[in-house]
Design a protein around this motif. Structure first.
Motif, short mmCIF file in Angstrom:
data_model
loop_
_atom_site.label_atom_id
_atom_site.label_comp_id
_atom_site.label_asym_id
_atom_site.label_seq_id
_atom_site.Cartn_x
_atom_site.Cartn_y
_atom_site.Cartn_z
N PRO A 144 -19.55 -37.89 -27.52
CA PRO A 144 -18.59 -38.32 -28.54
C PRO A 144 -18.52 -39.84 -28.63
O PRO A 144 -18.59 -40.55 -27.63
CB PRO A 144 -17.26 -37.73 -28.04
N THR A 145 -18.42 -40.32 -29.85
CA THR A 145 -18.34 -41.76 -30.07
C THR A 145 -16.90 -42.18 -30.32
O THR A 145 -15.98 -41.35 -30.34
CB THR A 145 -19.20 -42.15 -31.28
N ARG A 146 -16.70 -43.46 -30.49
CA ARG A 146 -15.36 -43.99 -30.72
C ARG A 146 -14.74 -43.31 -31.94
O ARG A 146 -15.36 -43.21 -32.99
CB ARG A 146 -15.43 -45.50 -30.94
N ARG A 206 -10.42 -28.82 -33.18
CA ARG A 206 -11.14 -27.97 -32.25
C ARG A 206 -12.30 -27.32 -32.99
O ARG A 206 -12.12 -26.76 -34.06
CB ARG A 206 -10.22 -26.91 -31.63
N PRO A 212 -5.62 -33.49 -34.48
CA PRO A 212 -6.39 -32.79 -33.45
C PRO A 212 -7.35 -31.76 -34.06
O PRO A 212 -6.96 -30.97 -34.91
CB PRO A 212 -5.31 -32.12 -32.59
N ASP A 262 -13.57 -40.16 -31.69
CA ASP A 262 -13.64 -38.71 -31.47
C ASP A 262 -12.58 -38.20 -30.50
O ASP A 262 -12.59 -37.02 -30.14
CB ASP A 262 -15.02 -38.31 -30.95
N ASP A 263 -11.67 -39.06 -30.03
CA ASP A 263 -10.58 -38.58 -29.18
C ASP A 263 -9.80 -37.52 -29.93
O ASP A 263 -9.44 -37.69 -31.10
CB ASP A 263 -9.64 -39.73 -28.80
N GLY A 264 -9.52 -36.42 -29.27
CA GLY A 264 -8.80 -35.34 -29.93
C GLY A 264 -9.70 -34.29 -30.54
O GLY A 264 -9.22 -33.35 -31.17
N ASP A 298 -12.19 -31.33 -29.54
CA ASP A 298 -12.63 -30.44 -28.45
C ASP A 298 -13.70 -29.50 -29.00
O ASP A 298 -13.53 -28.90 -30.05
CB ASP A 298 -11.46 -29.63 -27.90
N ARG A 352 -10.52 -42.74 -38.58
CA ARG A 352 -9.76 -42.95 -37.35
C ARG A 352 -8.49 -42.10 -37.34
O ARG A 352 -7.42 -42.53 -36.91
CB ARG A 352 -9.42 -44.43 -37.17
N ARG A 390 -13.56 -39.08 -37.90
CA ARG A 390 -13.93 -40.26 -37.11
C ARG A 390 -13.90 -41.53 -37.96
O ARG A 390 -13.36 -42.55 -37.54
CB ARG A 390 -15.33 -40.05 -36.53
N ARG A 446 -5.96 -39.19 -36.24
CA ARG A 446 -5.52 -38.65 -34.95
C ARG A 446 -5.21 -37.15 -35.05
O ARG A 446 -4.66 -36.57 -34.12
CB ARG A 446 -4.30 -39.42 -34.45
#
Length: 220
Positions: free
Chosen positions: A138-140, A118, A116, A142-144, A146, A112, A109, A114
């Motif tokens: 999830p905060t900014r 899990r 992925p 945390d995309d990706g 799971d 930043r 995080r 990317r």
């Protein structure tokens, strides 16, 4: 939280040794995973209180602001994840084994990244989930990421599955296919780690891509 002047920095997944010394000269030492990526001279640990333990009750109930402690580290250079790595990552945690894996989540995080991620997290019950709020909201950055849970004794209200130990179906559902060649990190009690690692190999993951860290009772 510890402020260590001149701290050289560390990688997510590393740990430190803490030594506490009593007034009579008696000392005790324990290893604790670092729970967050490097942040100047500040270290973050997560300590599981063991009721009959020798060190954890002192750290969680007696130790206070300004008290001295000896810190040795950072230690460990194999069970680590660095933001420059881009292959998919599978994190498998049992109980407090989430701590070094959470440092990896937080490092991802902060950078930043990317890449992925899990996370497959096995706990006895919903009440025993470490970092529950952070994982649920999830905060900014945390995309990706799971997150999949396995509950071994009791499940949340409305949960459709039955409680049970981690198995092939759980790792199939919450992990990556072996052909994706993910980096796998497994941390928890010895029996849990051995079971999860064996399942990964049986599913076709290359043993060289599976890194493990285990813990057991100490002191007392």
């Amino acid at each position: 939280m510890l402020d260590v002047t001149g701290w050289p920095g560390h990688s997510a997944g590393q740990h430190v040794d803490l030594r506490l010394t009593a007034a009579d000269g008696y000392s005790a030492q324990r290893s604790y995973s670092l729970a967050a990526p490097a942040d100047g001279d500040r270290l973050e640990l997560t300590v599981q209180r063991v009721p009959d333990g020798e060190v954890s009750p002192y750290l969680t109930e007696v130790y206070s602001l300004g008290d001295p402690v000896e810190v040795r580290g950072p230690l460990g250079g194999w069970f680590v994840w660095r933001p420059a790595e881009t292959e998919p990552v599978l994190l498998i945690a049992g109980g407090s084994g989430i701590v070094p894996l959470m440092a990896m989540v937080r490092a991802r995080r902060a950078a930043r990244s990317r890449t992925p991620f899990r996370l497959l997290y096995s706990v006895r019950s919903p009440a025993e989930v470490y970092y529950a709020r952070e994982l649920a909201q999830p905060t900014r950055g945390d995309d990706g990421l799971d997150v999949t849970y396995v509950y071994t004794r009791s499940t949340p209200q409305g949960w459709t599955g039955k409680p049970g130990r981690i198995g092939i179906a759980d790792i199939n559902r919450g992990g990556w296919p072996p052909e994706f060649e993910p980096s796998c990190f497994v941390c928890g009690p010895t029996g849990f780690v051995e079971t999860a690692a064996n399942i990964l190999v049986a599913l076709g993951h290359a043993p060289g891509r599976i890194k493990t860290e285990r813990f057991g009772p100490s002191g007392g």
